[in-house]
Scaffold this motif. Structure first.
Motif, PDB file in Angstrom:
ATOM      1  N   TRP A 164       5.671   0.313   9.151  1.00  0.00           N
ATOM      2  CA  TRP A 164       6.905  -0.378   8.750  1.00  0.00           C
ATOM      3  C   TRP A 164       8.064   0.615   8.674  1.00  0.00           C
ATOM      4  O   TRP A 164       9.152   0.351   9.215  1.00  0.00           O
ATOM      5  CB  TRP A 164       6.683  -1.056   7.396  1.00  0.00           C
ATOM      6  CG  TRP A 164       7.841  -1.847   6.895  1.00  0.00           C
ATOM      7  CD1 TRP A 164       8.078  -3.176   7.122  1.00  0.00           C
ATOM      8  CD2 TRP A 164       8.922  -1.389   6.075  1.00  0.00           C
ATOM      9  NE1 TRP A 164       9.235  -3.560   6.502  1.00  0.00           N
ATOM     10  CE2 TRP A 164       9.778  -2.479   5.846  1.00  0.00           C
ATOM     11  CE3 TRP A 164       9.238  -0.166   5.514  1.00  0.00           C
ATOM     12  CZ2 TRP A 164      10.933  -2.385   5.093  1.00  0.00           C
ATOM     13  CZ3 TRP A 164      10.393  -0.060   4.766  1.00  0.00           C
ATOM     14  CH2 TRP A 164      11.222  -1.159   4.561  1.00  0.00           C
ATOM     15  N   LEU A 165       7.867   1.739   8.021  1.00  0.00           N
ATOM     16  CA  LEU A 165       8.916   2.753   7.904  1.00  0.00           C
ATOM     17  C   LEU A 165       9.328   3.276   9.274  1.00  0.00           C
ATOM     18  O   LEU A 165      10.520   3.424   9.562  1.00  0.00           O
ATOM     19  CB  LEU A 165       8.439   3.916   7.029  1.00  0.00           C
ATOM     20  CG  LEU A 165       9.457   5.052   6.900  1.00  0.00           C
ATOM     21  CD1 LEU A 165      10.413   4.747   5.762  1.00  0.00           C
ATOM     22  CD2 LEU A 165       8.773   6.376   6.704  1.00  0.00           C
ATOM     23  N   PHE A 166       8.358   3.526  10.129  1.00  0.00           N
ATOM     24  CA  PHE A 166       8.643   4.046  11.462  1.00  0.00           C
ATOM     25  C   PHE A 166       9.583   3.121  12.229  1.00  0.00           C
ATOM     26  O   PHE A 166      10.635   3.544  12.711  1.00  0.00           O
ATOM     27  CB  PHE A 166       7.334   4.240  12.247  1.00  0.00           C
ATOM     28  CG  PHE A 166       7.544   4.722  13.646  1.00  0.00           C
ATOM     29  CD1 PHE A 166       7.673   6.074  13.898  1.00  0.00           C
ATOM     30  CD2 PHE A 166       7.619   3.836  14.715  1.00  0.00           C
ATOM     31  CE1 PHE A 166       7.882   6.528  15.201  1.00  0.00           C
ATOM     32  CE2 PHE A 166       7.822   4.277  16.011  1.00  0.00           C
ATOM     33  CZ  PHE A 166       7.952   5.631  16.248  1.00  0.00           C
TER      34      PHE A 166
ATOM     35  N   ILE B 161       1.526  10.064  14.695  1.00  0.00           N
ATOM     36  CA  ILE B 161       0.828   9.996  13.410  1.00  0.00           C
ATOM     37  C   ILE B 161       1.032   8.648  12.713  1.00  0.00           C
ATOM     38  O   ILE B 161       0.097   8.074  12.164  1.00  0.00           O
ATOM     39  CB  ILE B 161       1.277  11.155  12.497  1.00  0.00           C
ATOM     40  CG1 ILE B 161       0.817  12.493  13.108  1.00  0.00           C
ATOM     41  CG2 ILE B 161       0.734  10.991  11.084  1.00  0.00           C
ATOM     42  CD1 ILE B 161       1.377  13.713  12.415  1.00  0.00           C
ATOM     43  N   LEU B 162       2.260   8.127  12.732  1.00  0.00           N
ATOM     44  CA  LEU B 162       2.554   6.915  11.958  1.00  0.00           C
ATOM     45  C   LEU B 162       2.173   5.621  12.670  1.00  0.00           C
ATOM     46  O   LEU B 162       1.814   4.646  12.010  1.00  0.00           O
ATOM     47  CB  LEU B 162       4.038   6.878  11.573  1.00  0.00           C
ATOM     48  CG  LEU B 162       4.549   8.044  10.731  1.00  0.00           C
ATOM     49  CD1 LEU B 162       6.032   7.882  10.432  1.00  0.00           C
ATOM     50  CD2 LEU B 162       3.749   8.200   9.456  1.00  0.00           C
ATOM     51  N   VAL B 163       2.289   5.582  14.002  1.00  0.00           N
ATOM     52  CA  VAL B 163       1.964   4.347  14.725  1.00  0.00           C
ATOM     53  C   VAL B 163       0.953   4.541  15.847  1.00  0.00           C
ATOM     54  O   VAL B 163       0.607   3.603  16.547  1.00  0.00           O
ATOM     55  CB  VAL B 163       3.243   3.656  15.283  1.00  0.00           C
ATOM     56  CG1 VAL B 163       4.083   3.099  14.161  1.00  0.00           C
ATOM     57  CG2 VAL B 163       4.048   4.570  16.175  1.00  0.00           C
TER      58      VAL B 163
ATOM     59  N   GLU C  32       0.826  -1.206   0.000  1.00  0.00           N
ATOM     60  CA  GLU C  32       0.000   0.000   0.000  1.00  0.00           C
ATOM     61  C   GLU C  32       0.867   1.266   0.000  1.00  0.00           C
ATOM     62  O   GLU C  32       2.047   1.228   0.302  1.00  0.00           O
ATOM     63  CB  GLU C  32      -0.926  -0.014   1.211  1.00  0.00           C
ATOM     64  CG  GLU C  32      -0.195   0.048   2.546  1.00  0.00           C
ATOM     65  CD  GLU C  32      -1.108  -0.178   3.734  1.00  0.00           C
ATOM     66  OE1 GLU C  32      -2.184   0.417   3.779  1.00  0.00           O
ATOM     67  OE2 GLU C  32      -0.715  -0.953   4.610  1.00  0.00           O
ATOM     68  N   ASN C  33       0.259   2.403  -0.338  1.00  0.00           N
ATOM     69  CA  ASN C  33       0.971   3.673  -0.340  1.00  0.00           C
ATOM     70  C   ASN C  33       1.068   4.233   1.073  1.00  0.00           C
ATOM     71  O   ASN C  33       0.321   3.832   1.954  1.00  0.00           O
ATOM     72  CB  ASN C  33       0.250   4.686  -1.237  1.00  0.00           C
ATOM     73  CG  ASN C  33       0.404   4.351  -2.699  1.00  0.00           C
ATOM     74  OD1 ASN C  33       1.435   3.840  -3.121  1.00  0.00           O
ATOM     75  ND2 ASN C  33      -0.628   4.626  -3.482  1.00  0.00           N
TER      76      ASN C  33
ATOM     77  N   ASN D 211      -1.845   2.709   8.871  1.00  0.00           N
ATOM     78  CA  ASN D 211      -1.241   2.318   7.609  1.00  0.00           C
ATOM     79  C   ASN D 211      -0.016   1.435   7.867  1.00  0.00           C
ATOM     80  O   ASN D 211       0.895   1.825   8.594  1.00  0.00           O
ATOM     81  CB  ASN D 211      -0.847   3.588   6.837  1.00  0.00           C
ATOM     82  CG  ASN D 211      -0.272   3.286   5.488  1.00  0.00           C
ATOM     83  OD1 ASN D 211       0.879   2.875   5.375  1.00  0.00           O
ATOM     84  ND2 ASN D 211      -1.060   3.518   4.454  1.00  0.00           N
ATOM     85  N   LYS D 212      -0.012   0.245   7.275  1.00  0.00           N
ATOM     86  CA  LYS D 212       1.071  -0.720   7.509  1.00  0.00           C
ATOM     87  C   LYS D 212       2.417  -0.224   6.982  1.00  0.00           C
ATOM     88  O   LYS D 212       3.455  -0.456   7.582  1.00  0.00           O
ATOM     89  CB  LYS D 212       0.728  -2.071   6.861  1.00  0.00           C
ATOM     90  CG  LYS D 212      -0.562  -2.685   7.346  1.00  0.00           C
ATOM     91  CD  LYS D 212      -0.415  -3.281   8.723  1.00  0.00           C
ATOM     92  CE  LYS D 212      -1.653  -4.024   9.133  1.00  0.00           C
ATOM     93  NZ  LYS D 212      -2.468  -3.344  10.098  1.00  0.00           N
ATOM     94  N   LYS D 213       2.390   0.478   5.866  1.00  0.00           N
ATOM     95  CA  LYS D 213       3.633   0.977   5.283  1.00  0.00           C
ATOM     96  C   LYS D 213       4.221   2.091   6.158  1.00  0.00           C
ATOM     97  O   LYS D 213       5.436   2.146   6.362  1.00  0.00           O
ATOM     98  CB  LYS D 213       3.396   1.477   3.857  1.00  0.00           C
ATOM     99  CG  LYS D 213       4.654   1.585   3.040  1.00  0.00           C
ATOM    100  CD  LYS D 213       4.320   1.739   1.567  1.00  0.00           C
ATOM    101  CE  LYS D 213       5.579   1.614   0.746  1.00  0.00           C
ATOM    102  NZ  LYS D 213       5.297   1.657  -0.676  1.00  0.00           N
TER     103      LYS D 213
END
Length: 183
Positions: free
Chosen positions: A103-105, A66-68, A9-10, A98-100
């Motif tokens: 993942w990045l985090f 925000i990310l996790v 996903e994006n 969002n999983k992506k």
């Protein structure tokens, strides 16, 4: 899903992801390339630590939330004891993250710390104790975020389990009460 490959996903929050990576990469790149451009240890120390401190703040207060969906801080209570405080979204919202982005985090958090460890080893091998100080400060900031967010994630899971247990116990109790009240 392969944990090494990012999900297909994006990114849901590309600007946050950009700044999450920017200060980590900036601190590492400046530290690595600075000896080519500067002879002053003080400039290298100040700029590298400033970039690492900005990264620490952005991760702890912006990208983590925000990310996790997690946020942590540490307080000293009236007894002088260190107390960890955690905030997280509810489990339903956490499941929709969002999983992506997630993942990045996590991967950049761990990879940046690993990079500082490698740079610290190089500084030790080259007998540059002053540069070990820079690496130590940057590594400490990175590890503080790793520990804080790991504890926060575990606390969020524990809170969910407690909520689930209480909900099930409440339903069982009400079912039993209604069964006996009918009789």
């Amino acid at each position: 899903m392969d944990p090494i490959q990012p999900p297909a996903e994006n990114y849901a929050n590309p600007k946050t992801c950009f700044f999450h990576v920017l200060f980590k990469a900036g601190a590492l790149a400046f530290y690595i390339l600075s000896t080519l451009f500067f002879n002053s240890f003080v400039i290298i120390f100040v700029v590298t630590v400033l970039l690492a401190a900005l990264d620490f703040w952005v991760v702890k207060n912006v990208s983590g939330r925000i990310l996790v969906g997690l946020r942590w801080w540490n307080e000293i209570n009236d007894l002088g004891e260190s107390v960890w405080k955690f905030e997280s979204l509810d489990q339903e919202s956490l499941a929709r993250m969002n999983k992506k982005d997630s993942w990045l985090f996590w991967w950049t958090l761990y990879l940046a710390a690993a990079a500082w460890i490698v740079l610290g080893i190089f500084s030790l091998i080259r007998f540059e104790p002053d540069y070990c100080l820079i690496v130590g400060v940057c590594l400490t900031l990175g590890i503080a975020n790793i520990v804080g967010f790991t504890k926060c994630r575990k606390d969020a899971k524990k809170q969910f389990q407690q909520f689930a247990t209480q909900t099930i116990a409440s339903r069982v109790s009400s079912t039993i009460q209604s069964a006996f009240s009918v009789v």
